[in-house]
Design a protein around this motif. Sequence first.
Motif, short mmCIF file in Angstrom:
data_model
loop_
_atom_site.label_atom_id
_atom_site.label_comp_id
_atom_site.label_asym_id
_atom_site.label_seq_id
_atom_site.Cartn_x
_atom_site.Cartn_y
_atom_site.Cartn_z
N GLY A 96 -38.40 -6.63 4.48
CA GLY A 96 -39.25 -5.45 4.53
C GLY A 96 -39.72 -5.14 5.92
N GLN A 97 -39.64 -6.11 6.83
CA GLN A 97 -40.06 -5.91 8.21
C GLN A 97 -38.86 -5.76 9.14
OE1 GLN A 97 -42.56 -9.30 9.05
NE2 GLN A 97 -43.68 -9.05 7.13
N GLY A 98 -37.68 -5.54 8.57
CA GLY A 98 -36.51 -5.30 9.41
C GLY A 98 -35.80 -6.54 9.89
N GLY A 99 -35.99 -7.69 9.18
CA GLY A 99 -35.31 -8.91 9.57
C GLY A 99 -33.81 -8.80 9.40
N GLU A 100 -33.03 -9.44 10.28
CA GLU A 100 -31.58 -9.37 10.25
C GLU A 100 -30.98 -10.76 10.41
OE1 GLU A 100 -30.98 -4.94 12.29
OE2 GLU A 100 -30.49 -6.76 13.43
N ALA A 101 -29.76 -10.90 9.93
CA ALA A 101 -28.96 -12.10 10.14
C ALA A 101 -27.65 -11.70 10.80
CB ALA A 101 -28.70 -12.81 8.82
N ILE A 102 -27.14 -12.58 11.63
CA ILE A 102 -25.85 -12.37 12.29
C ILE A 102 -24.90 -13.47 11.84
CG2 ILE A 102 -24.62 -12.30 14.50
CD1 ILE A 102 -27.20 -11.28 15.77
N THR A 103 -23.70 -13.08 11.45
CA THR A 103 -22.69 -14.05 11.08
C THR A 103 -21.34 -13.53 11.54
OG1 THR A 103 -21.85 -15.43 9.27
CG2 THR A 103 -22.33 -13.12 8.75
N THR A 104 -20.27 -14.12 11.07
CA THR A 104 -18.93 -13.75 11.49
C THR A 104 -18.11 -13.33 10.27
OG1 THR A 104 -18.10 -16.01 11.26
CG2 THR A 104 -18.96 -15.36 13.42
N THR A 105 -16.99 -12.71 10.52
CA THR A 105 -15.99 -12.47 9.50
C THR A 105 -14.61 -12.64 10.14
OG1 THR A 105 -15.25 -10.95 7.76
CG2 THR A 105 -15.81 -9.96 9.88
N PRO A 106 -13.68 -13.36 9.46
CA PRO A 106 -13.80 -13.95 8.14
C PRO A 106 -14.73 -15.17 8.12
CG PRO A 106 -11.74 -14.63 9.16
CD PRO A 106 -12.35 -13.60 10.07
N LEU A 107 -15.20 -15.49 6.91
CA LEU A 107 -16.05 -16.67 6.74
C LEU A 107 -16.07 -17.06 5.28
CD1 LEU A 107 -19.86 -15.85 6.77
CD2 LEU A 107 -18.10 -14.16 6.25
N PHE A 108 -16.62 -18.24 5.01
CA PHE A 108 -16.79 -18.76 3.67
C PHE A 108 -17.62 -17.77 2.85
CE2 PHE A 108 -19.31 -21.93 1.00
CZ PHE A 108 -18.30 -22.13 0.07
N PRO A 109 -17.11 -17.27 1.73
CA PRO A 109 -17.81 -16.19 1.03
C PRO A 109 -19.24 -16.51 0.65
CG PRO A 109 -15.58 -16.42 0.18
CD PRO A 109 -15.80 -17.57 1.12
N GLN A 110 -19.52 -17.77 0.24
CA GLN A 110 -20.88 -18.08 -0.17
C GLN A 110 -21.88 -18.00 0.97
OE1 GLN A 110 -18.23 -19.24 -1.57
NE2 GLN A 110 -18.58 -20.19 -3.56
N ALA A 111 -21.42 -18.17 2.20
CA ALA A 111 -22.32 -18.05 3.34
C ALA A 111 -22.83 -16.62 3.47
CB ALA A 111 -21.62 -18.49 4.62
N ARG A 112 -21.93 -15.67 3.26
CA ARG A 112 -22.34 -14.25 3.28
C ARG A 112 -23.08 -13.88 2.00
NH1 ARG A 112 -20.82 -9.73 6.34
NH2 ARG A 112 -21.44 -7.79 5.33
N SER A 113 -22.60 -14.40 0.87
CA SER A 113 -23.21 -14.06 -0.41
C SER A 113 -24.68 -14.47 -0.46
CB SER A 113 -22.46 -14.74 -1.55
OG SER A 113 -21.13 -14.24 -1.65
N ALA A 114 -25.01 -15.61 0.15
CA ALA A 114 -26.40 -16.06 0.16
C ALA A 114 -27.28 -15.04 0.87
CB ALA A 114 -26.51 -17.43 0.83
N LEU A 115 -26.78 -14.51 1.97
CA LEU A 115 -27.54 -13.50 2.72
C LEU A 115 -27.63 -12.20 1.94
CD1 LEU A 115 -25.95 -14.20 6.21
CD2 LEU A 115 -28.29 -14.79 5.51
N GLU A 116 -26.53 -11.79 1.31
CA GLU A 116 -26.53 -10.56 0.53
C GLU A 116 -27.47 -10.68 -0.67
OE1 GLU A 116 -22.41 -10.08 -0.39
OE2 GLU A 116 -22.01 -8.90 1.42
N ALA A 117 -27.49 -11.87 -1.29
CA ALA A 117 -28.28 -12.05 -2.50
C ALA A 117 -29.77 -11.90 -2.24
CB ALA A 117 -27.98 -13.41 -3.12
N VAL A 118 -30.22 -12.25 -1.03
CA VAL A 118 -31.65 -12.12 -0.73
C VAL A 118 -31.97 -10.78 -0.08
CG1 VAL A 118 -31.91 -14.62 -0.52
CG2 VAL A 118 -31.50 -13.26 1.55
N GLY A 119 -30.95 -9.95 0.08
CA GLY A 119 -31.18 -8.58 0.54
C GLY A 119 -31.34 -8.40 2.03
N THR A 120 -30.91 -9.36 2.82
CA THR A 120 -31.08 -9.21 4.26
C THR A 120 -30.03 -8.26 4.85
OG1 THR A 120 -31.43 -10.45 6.30
CG2 THR A 120 -29.55 -11.10 4.97
N ALA A 121 -30.37 -7.66 5.97
CA ALA A 121 -29.41 -6.85 6.72
C ALA A 121 -28.51 -7.79 7.52
CB ALA A 121 -30.14 -5.90 7.66
#
Length: 378
Positions: A96-121
Motif C-alpha cells: 500500500g506504500q508502493g513497496g517493490e521487489a526485484i527479481t529475474t526471469t527466467p526463474l523458479f516459478p514459486q519464487a515469483r509466485s510468492a511475490l505475486e501471491a502477496v500482491g507486491t509490485a
Amino acid sequence: MARFPKNDIISLTSAHPRYDLAESYGPNLRLGDLLAGAPDLASLSLGYGTAEGDQRLRHVIAEMHGVGPDEVVVTVGGAHALFLLAFILCGPGDCGQGGEAITTTPLFPQARSALEAVGTAIRTVPLSFDQGYRPSLDEFGALLSPRTKLVSLASPQNPSGVALDQAMLRRLLGLMTEVCPDAYLLVDETYREAAYGGDPAAPSAVAIGQKVVAISSLSKAHGAPGLRLGWAITHDPALREQLVLGRFNTVISGSPLDEALALALLTRREPILAGRRAQLAAGLERTARWIETQGQFVEWVRPDAGALCCIRLKPDRFDETAVARFRAELANEDIRLADGAWFGDEPHVFRLGFGLLPMPELETALAGLTRALTQAAG
C-alpha cells in the motif's frame, strides 16, 4: 479473492513418465540411507516441535554457513522460506506504500509466485540464453529505487544452473545500500552444494553483508525433497523474529520426524554429498557429449552446479511448428523435459535434468531425445 498463480510446473508432482529429464535433482535418498545415523525413531516424540526448528539441527546448519544458530530458522522446504520472506518484506502493509521487489526471469516459478501471491509490485531483470543467463549489474541498478524492499535471486539459478558472481553480488549490495538501505538481498542457494566431482562448492552469500538473507533446503543437493526441510539465515534479529512468528502462524512447527532425519542427513553430509557429486559429474559429462553429437539441432549453457541445464532447439532448424512436433515426439518416447515457458524462458528452451536417472537409463533417455529431435526437425 486473492489467488495463487497457476503454473504448469505443477505437473512435476503428477504421474512420472518412464524417462523423467524434467526434474532438477537426483538421485533420491532412501530412508534406509539415513536410519543408521538417526536417533531411535521408535522413541521419538511426535508432539509439536519448536517454532524456530530443532536446536541441534539449527546448530549443524549454522556451522555449515559460519553463522550462529540463532541466525537460522528452519522452514518447511525452501518454498516456505520464499513465501515467508515475500509476505514479511513485501506484504500488504508495504504494498500500500508502493513497496517493490526485484527479481529475474527466467526463474523458479514459486519464487515469483510468492511475490505475486502477496500482491507486491515486481520489477524484472531479463536473463537470456544468448548471454549465458549472466545478469548485468547496470540492469539491477536501473530498477532499484527507494521503494525497493527485496531483491530476490538464486545462485545457482533455476533453470540454468548458472551461479552468480560473488563480486557482482557485493557490488549489488553496495548499490542497494545507497539507493534502498532498508531492502534485503535474498539469495536462494538450494543448488549451491550440488557441485561436480571434486569441484568445491561456492561459498554462501550470507557472509557478504548484514542485509543478505540466504535460504536453502535438502531437496536438491542432498536428494531429500520428501523431508520438506529448508531454512533461512539472517543476521537481522528483527527479521528472524518475524520469520519465527511467520512459521508459527502458518505451520506452527515443523515435523519432529523430518527434523530428526534431517539432522541425521546433515551430520553425514560429506560422504552423502561426495557420492552424489560423483554421479552429477558423470551425468553432466554424458550430457555434454550428447550436446556435442547433436550440435546440428541443439545448443546449451553449461551449468556451474546442480543436476540441471538449459538446452535450446536451434531456431534456424526449429520453427514454432517444429517445436510443437518435438513436444509431441517427447510424449511418444515417454520422456519429459521441463518447458522453458514454466520459468518465463523463450519457447525453444527446455530444462534438462541429468541427475535423477541411473546412467543406463540416462543413456536410453538421451537416445530417445535424439530420435525426437530427428523426427521433429524433419
